[in-house]
Design a protein around this motif. Structure first.
Motif, short mmCIF file in Angstrom:
data_model
loop_
_atom_site.label_atom_id
_atom_site.label_comp_id
_atom_site.label_asym_id
_atom_site.label_seq_id
_atom_site.Cartn_x
_atom_site.Cartn_y
_atom_site.Cartn_z
N GLN A 44 0.82 -1.21 0.00
CA GLN A 44 0.00 0.00 0.00
C GLN A 44 0.86 1.26 0.00
O GLN A 44 1.93 1.30 0.59
N HIS A 45 0.35 2.30 -0.64
CA HIS A 45 1.06 3.58 -0.72
C HIS A 45 0.56 4.59 0.29
O HIS A 45 1.16 5.66 0.43
N ILE A 46 -0.54 4.27 0.97
CA ILE A 46 -1.13 5.18 1.93
C ILE A 46 -1.73 4.37 3.07
O ILE A 46 -2.19 3.24 2.87
N PHE A 47 -1.66 4.92 4.28
CA PHE A 47 -2.39 4.34 5.41
C PHE A 47 -2.99 5.50 6.19
O PHE A 47 -2.66 6.67 5.97
N PHE A 48 -3.90 5.17 7.07
CA PHE A 48 -4.59 6.17 7.87
C PHE A 48 -4.37 5.84 9.34
O PHE A 48 -4.41 4.67 9.72
N VAL A 49 -4.14 6.87 10.15
CA VAL A 49 -3.99 6.69 11.60
C VAL A 49 -5.15 7.39 12.28
O VAL A 49 -5.51 8.51 11.93
N GLY A 50 -5.74 6.69 13.24
CA GLY A 50 -6.84 7.25 14.02
C GLY A 50 -6.51 7.25 15.50
O GLY A 50 -6.01 6.25 16.04
N THR A 51 -6.72 8.40 16.15
CA THR A 51 -6.51 8.54 17.59
C THR A 51 -7.56 9.50 18.14
O THR A 51 -8.18 10.26 17.39
N ALA A 52 -7.74 9.48 19.45
CA ALA A 52 -8.64 10.41 20.12
C ALA A 52 -8.26 10.52 21.58
O ALA A 52 -7.79 9.54 22.17
N ARG A 106 -12.15 16.01 19.73
CA ARG A 106 -12.29 15.48 18.39
C ARG A 106 -11.49 14.20 18.16
O ARG A 106 -10.41 14.04 18.71
N VAL A 107 -12.03 13.33 17.33
CA VAL A 107 -11.32 12.15 16.84
C VAL A 107 -10.50 12.61 15.64
O VAL A 107 -10.99 13.36 14.80
N ASN A 108 -9.27 12.18 15.55
CA ASN A 108 -8.42 12.56 14.43
C ASN A 108 -8.12 11.34 13.56
O ASN A 108 -7.76 10.28 14.06
N ILE A 109 -8.27 11.53 12.26
CA ILE A 109 -7.90 10.52 11.28
C ILE A 109 -7.02 11.21 10.26
O ILE A 109 -7.43 12.19 9.64
N SER A 110 -5.78 10.73 10.13
CA SER A 110 -4.82 11.37 9.24
C SER A 110 -4.30 10.40 8.20
O SER A 110 -3.93 9.27 8.55
N PRO A 111 -4.21 10.83 6.95
CA PRO A 111 -3.57 10.00 5.93
C PRO A 111 -2.06 10.13 6.05
O PRO A 111 -1.54 11.20 6.35
N LYS A 112 -1.37 9.04 5.83
CA LYS A 112 0.09 9.03 5.86
C LYS A 112 0.60 8.30 4.62
O LYS A 112 0.02 7.30 4.19
#
Length: 183
Positions: free
Chosen positions: A19-27, A32-38
C-alpha cells in the motif's frame, strides 16, 4: 466477510507493504477524533504484533497529543489498486521524539528527513480485515515531494521553530510535548 486475528499473518503483512497510503486514528478522552492520511516511505512491519511508523512535521500534531492522554491507536489500509480489502490494526503505541533514546535507531529505518517529528512504535492487540468491495479503484502515480521540499528549505532550525509555534497543542488544546517532555 470480516475476520479478526491476534496478529498479522505473512499475507496481511505483504498487503500492508504493497500500500502507498495508510490512515492513523486517535482520540483523547474528550474532544475530536483525528484521522490522518500518511504516505511516503514511513511505515515498517517489525513483527506480527509490532509496527513502527514515522511522523513528519505537518500542520497538526494530534497523534502525539492524543497518545499522551490515552494510549490507543488504529491504523487502516485500503486496497485501492488490486485486492479489495480494508485492514485495521488496533493497539497502543510509544511516542518517540528526537530527544528520546530509541528515536535515532527507529528513525534510521526510514530515508533521512529534517522533518522527522516523531516515531510511533505500535504494539498490535487486534487485527481486523473486511471485504473492501465498496472501495474504489485508484491508481498510484507517485509520492508528492512538497512536504520533503518544505522541510529541506526550512532546515533543522526552521522545523524546530515550526514545532514551537505550530505543533505545541492539539486542536482541542491538549499538549503534544513535541519540544519538552510531559510531566
Amino acid at each position: 466477510m470480516g475476520q479478526q486475528f491476534d496478529q498479522l499473518s505473512e499475507v496481511l503483512t505483504r498487503f500492508i507493504e504493497a500500500q502507498h497510503i495508510f490512515f492513523v486514528g486517535t482520540a483523547g478522552p474528550q474532544g475530536r477524533v483525528n484521522i490522518s492520511p500518511k504516505g511516503m516511505d514511513s511505515l515498517r512491519v517489525m513483527s506480527p504484533n509490532r509496527i513502527v511508523w514515522r511522523n513528519l512535521t505537518g500542520s497538526g500534531n494530534e497523534t502525539a497529543g492524543h497518545l499522551a492522554q490515552i494510549n490507543r491507536m488504529t491504523l487502516m489500509w485500503c486496497g485501492f489498486e488490486a485486492k479489495p480489502m480494508i485492514l485495521r490494526t488496533y493497539g497502543s503505541a510509544r511516542t518517540l521524539h528526537p530527544r528520546d533514546a530509541d528515536f535515532a535507531e527507529l528513525n534510521a529505518l526510514f530515508p533521512a528527513s529534517p522533518g522527522a517529528r516523531q516515531v510511533y512504535d505500535m504494539l498490535i492487540d487486534l487485527v481486523q480485515s473486511s471485504c473492501g468491495y465498496a472501495v474504489p479503484f485508484m491508481d498510484y502515480v507517485e509520492d508528492r515531494e512538497v512536504l520533503k521540499g518544505w522541510a529541506e528549505q526550512k532546515g533543522p532550525d526552521g522545523v524546530s521553530d515550526y514545532w514551537t509555534t505550530r505543533n505545541q497543542q492539539t486542536i482541542d488544546g491538549a499538549p503534544t510535548y513535541v519540544t519538552e517532555p510531559g510531566t
